[in-house]
Design a protein around this motif. Structure first.
Motif, short mmCIF file in Angstrom:
data_model
loop_
_atom_site.label_atom_id
_atom_site.label_comp_id
_atom_site.label_asym_id
_atom_site.label_seq_id
_atom_site.Cartn_x
_atom_site.Cartn_y
_atom_site.Cartn_z
N MET A 1 0.83 -1.19 0.00
CA MET A 1 0.00 0.00 0.00
C MET A 1 0.87 1.25 0.00
SD MET A 1 -3.01 -0.83 2.70
CE MET A 1 -4.10 -2.20 2.46
N LYS A 2 0.42 2.27 -0.65
CA LYS A 2 1.16 3.51 -0.69
C LYS A 2 0.69 4.42 0.43
CE LYS A 2 1.31 3.27 -5.73
NZ LYS A 2 0.86 3.91 -6.96
N LYS A 3 1.66 5.10 1.06
CA LYS A 3 1.30 6.08 2.05
C LYS A 3 1.46 7.46 1.42
CE LYS A 3 2.11 3.49 6.21
NZ LYS A 3 2.66 3.47 7.56
N VAL A 4 0.38 8.15 1.20
CA VAL A 4 0.41 9.43 0.51
C VAL A 4 0.03 10.53 1.47
CG1 VAL A 4 -0.49 10.72 -1.44
CG2 VAL A 4 -0.26 8.25 -1.61
N GLU A 113 -6.70 0.47 -1.03
CA GLU A 113 -6.01 0.77 -2.26
C GLU A 113 -7.04 1.04 -3.34
OE1 GLU A 113 -3.26 2.10 -3.50
OE2 GLU A 113 -2.10 0.57 -2.47
N THR A 114 -6.64 1.74 -4.39
CA THR A 114 -7.57 2.00 -5.49
C THR A 114 -7.81 0.72 -6.29
OG1 THR A 114 -5.73 2.68 -6.90
CG2 THR A 114 -6.87 4.40 -5.67
N GLY A 115 -8.95 0.66 -6.97
CA GLY A 115 -9.27 -0.50 -7.78
C GLY A 115 -10.13 -1.50 -7.04
N ASP A 116 -10.73 -2.42 -7.79
CA ASP A 116 -11.65 -3.41 -7.22
C ASP A 116 -11.02 -4.75 -6.93
OD1 ASP A 116 -13.91 -1.79 -7.10
OD2 ASP A 116 -14.45 -2.19 -9.19
N LEU A 117 -9.97 -5.12 -7.66
CA LEU A 117 -9.38 -6.45 -7.53
C LEU A 117 -7.92 -6.31 -7.11
CD1 LEU A 117 -10.92 -8.01 -10.76
CD2 LEU A 117 -11.73 -8.33 -8.42
N ASN A 118 -7.69 -6.42 -5.81
CA ASN A 118 -6.34 -6.21 -5.27
C ASN A 118 -5.90 -7.33 -4.33
OD1 ASN A 118 -5.78 -3.48 -6.38
ND2 ASN A 118 -7.51 -2.90 -5.09
N PRO A 119 -5.98 -8.60 -4.75
CA PRO A 119 -5.55 -9.68 -3.85
C PRO A 119 -4.08 -9.64 -3.50
CG PRO A 119 -5.90 -10.53 -6.06
CD PRO A 119 -6.43 -9.12 -6.06
N ASN A 120 -3.29 -8.94 -4.31
CA ASN A 120 -1.84 -8.85 -4.08
C ASN A 120 -1.46 -7.81 -3.04
OD1 ASN A 120 -2.85 -7.11 -6.22
ND2 ASN A 120 -0.75 -6.38 -6.45
N VAL A 121 -2.39 -6.95 -2.64
CA VAL A 121 -2.11 -5.93 -1.63
C VAL A 121 -1.91 -6.60 -0.27
CG1 VAL A 121 -3.13 -4.03 -0.33
CG2 VAL A 121 -3.24 -4.03 -2.81
N ARG A 122 -0.84 -6.21 0.44
CA ARG A 122 -0.53 -6.81 1.74
C ARG A 122 -0.66 -5.75 2.83
NH1 ARG A 122 5.15 -8.84 1.91
NH2 ARG A 122 4.43 -10.30 3.51
N SER A 123 -1.63 -5.92 3.70
CA SER A 123 -1.81 -4.96 4.79
C SER A 123 -0.63 -4.98 5.75
CB SER A 123 -3.11 -5.23 5.55
OG SER A 123 -3.09 -6.52 6.14
N LEU A 124 0.07 -6.12 5.82
CA LEU A 124 1.16 -6.26 6.77
C LEU A 124 2.24 -5.20 6.59
CD1 LEU A 124 2.63 -7.87 9.00
CD2 LEU A 124 3.59 -9.32 7.20
N GLY A 152 -13.00 -1.87 -2.41
CA GLY A 152 -13.05 -2.68 -3.61
C GLY A 152 -13.83 -3.96 -3.42
N LEU A 153 -13.65 -4.88 -4.35
CA LEU A 153 -14.31 -6.18 -4.27
C LEU A 153 -13.41 -7.17 -3.53
CD1 LEU A 153 -16.74 -7.91 -5.09
CD2 LEU A 153 -15.56 -8.42 -7.24
N ILE A 154 -12.18 -7.33 -4.02
CA ILE A 154 -11.17 -8.10 -3.30
C ILE A 154 -10.17 -7.09 -2.75
CG2 ILE A 154 -9.41 -9.88 -3.45
CD1 ILE A 154 -10.90 -11.10 -5.78
N SER A 155 -10.17 -6.93 -1.43
CA SER A 155 -9.42 -5.84 -0.80
C SER A 155 -7.93 -6.13 -0.68
CB SER A 155 -9.99 -5.56 0.60
OG SER A 155 -11.36 -5.29 0.53
N GLY A 156 -7.56 -7.40 -0.51
CA GLY A 156 -6.15 -7.73 -0.34
C GLY A 156 -5.95 -8.83 0.69
N GLN A 157 -4.71 -8.94 1.15
CA GLN A 157 -4.33 -9.99 2.10
C GLN A 157 -4.10 -9.41 3.49
OE1 GLN A 157 -1.20 -12.74 0.27
NE2 GLN A 157 -1.00 -10.92 -1.01
#
Length: 436
Positions: A1-4, A113-124, A152-157
């Motif tokens: 995730m980006k910190k902006v 994160e932006t977008g609907d399909l982000n299974p690769n995003v890691r909250s860790l 989104g739809l798939i938020s991440g891991q």
């Protein structure tokens, strides 16, 4: 995730938060064997040991029982007579460490994160171990958490973290153990929020079906990708989803309505993935289906209003008991991030509506650990498990009598100071009051 950091105001607030609390240094590794004696021990699996002892060394529980502890030279003895020992409470499905100020400074919010399909995003990797919220939470016995992405739809891991660490690498307790899916709602609003679709607009049911068709296609493609021995082109999104199909990850589905829950259970069965329902306000209506399919539920909160006007006004308080009687594995997340400190009190609320005290303790210890897949190492006080526990001067499920005096994470005696206690001491001194 980006910190902006979008504004100078966000930067300024971040600076204030950084210096607004004295530095609380993570504890060093356990260097001496410890035994706690004379306590009432709540094991976490429904058992209670009166006048008990618990010993741990090198971060692991080595002995537990009633009566006198075995004599061991060089051990540190903690007399807990008249006090109570609990497993560390576990907070699943939280934004703890991802959100510092819920509203106002956008630079302190990093949970989506932006977008609907982000299974690769890691909250860790976005988890902030220096959060000023975390010390206030663990002061109420919450020692582990599952910070999760949203949107989104798939938020991440998500991963499970322990709440006394230098950085996210130190904090990681179980990495990337779940992927989060927001199930589409087939109705335009729920209960008192029911809405009427505008003429010509896509109905809620049609929209939900369209999303489900897209979701089905996406999972079929991801499953096919997972079965390839060596993909010609690496797809990071599909790589992240491999764990769903080999059983190393669970699919956490946010769904409240009975129809949506049934759909999610059927979807998990079709794709052969392990599903956990999050929210589950109407899970009591389909408890037989949940039990038959071995699907667990993480209840959002007990201290809430019912979702529909015609519902029993006490339904949120009774839901844990209903699921308990139905044989469904259930846990509790509580509310929000700073409000996560109320997790034990939300569990205690269910005691007045049918649960036993030990069932309520299990709900936020061993039950949550089982759902998160960490029950082999934590969630109950048993020999061989991590020494994640705390001593309270009173009932830890009661907001009046709770008094967390000492806490250990993997055997390390952690600092229980926090900003609230510091402010209390500061103004007690100013007005000549006696600080506790």
């Amino acid at each position: 995730m980006k910190k902006v950091f979008l504004s100078f105001g966000g930067l300024l607030l971040g600076t204030i938060l950084t210096y607004g609390q004295a530095n609380i240094v993570p504890a060093k590794a356990q260097s001496q064997a410890i035994v706690i004696t004379g306590a009432t021990i709540h094991v976490g699996n429904g058992l209670v040991i009166e006048n008990g002892y618990i010993a741990f060394d090198k971060g692991k529980i080595t002995a537990i029982g009633s009566g006198m502890a075995p004599a061991t030279p060089g051990v540190q003895v903690i007399d807990a007579k008249g006090k109570q020992v609990y497993p560390g409470f576990i907070a699943p499905m939280t934004t703890l460490g991802l959100v510092e100020v819920e509203e106002g400074a956008r630079g302190t919010v990093d949970d989506s994160e932006t977008g609907d399909l982000n299974p690769n995003v890691r909250s860790l990797i976005a988890y902030n171990t220096d959060s000023k919220v975390t010390p206030t939470v663990r002061s109420n016995g919450v020692l582990l958490a599952q910070p999760v992405p949203s949107g989104g739809l798939i938020s991440g891991q998500s991963s499970v973290v322990q709440l006394d660490a230098w950085n996210w690498e130190d904090a990681a307790y179980k990495k990337d153990m779940a992927i989060h899916l927001n199930w589409p709602i087939a109705r335009a609003g729920r209960g008192r929020r029911q809405q009427v679709a505008l003429p010509g607009a896509e109905s809620a049911a049609d929209r939900a079906q369209r999303i489900l068709d897209e979701l089905d296609k996406y999972f079929v493609e991801a499953k096919a990708y997972a079965e390839l021995p060596k993909p010609a082109v690496t797809n990071l999104r599909f790589e992240a989803m491999k764990g769903l199909f080999d059983g190393s990850k669970k699919l956490f589905v946010i769904a409240d309505g009975s129809k949506e829950i049934i759909q999610a259970v059927a979807f998990g069965k079709k794709m052969n993935v392990s599903v956990v329902i999050v929210g589950g306000k109407e899970s009591y209506l389909v408890a037989d289906i949940l039990k038959a399919n071995n699907v667990s539920v993480i209840i959002r909160e007990t201290q809430a209003l019912p979702d529909k006007d015609e519902d029993d006004v006490y339904l949120p308080y009774k839901l844990p008991k209903i699921l308990q009687d139905a044989g469904v594995l259930y846990g509790l997340t509580g509310t929000g991030f700073w409000r996560q400190r109320n997790l034990p009190f939300e569990a205690g609320q269910a005691v007045s509506y049918g649960l036993t005290k030990e069932q309520a303790v299990s709900m936020i210890t061993l039950n949550n650990a089982k759902i998160l897949g960490i029950d082999k190492t934590t969630g109950s006080l048993e020999t061989g498990k991590d020494a994640n526990l705390f001593i309270s001067g009173g009932d830890a499920l009661d907001m009046i009598s709770i008094n967390v005096q000492t806490a250990f994470i993997q055997g390390r005696s952690i600092n229980l100071d926090n900003l609230h206690k510091q402010l209390y001491r500061k103004f007690s001194d100013k007005y000549g009051l006696k600080a506790n």
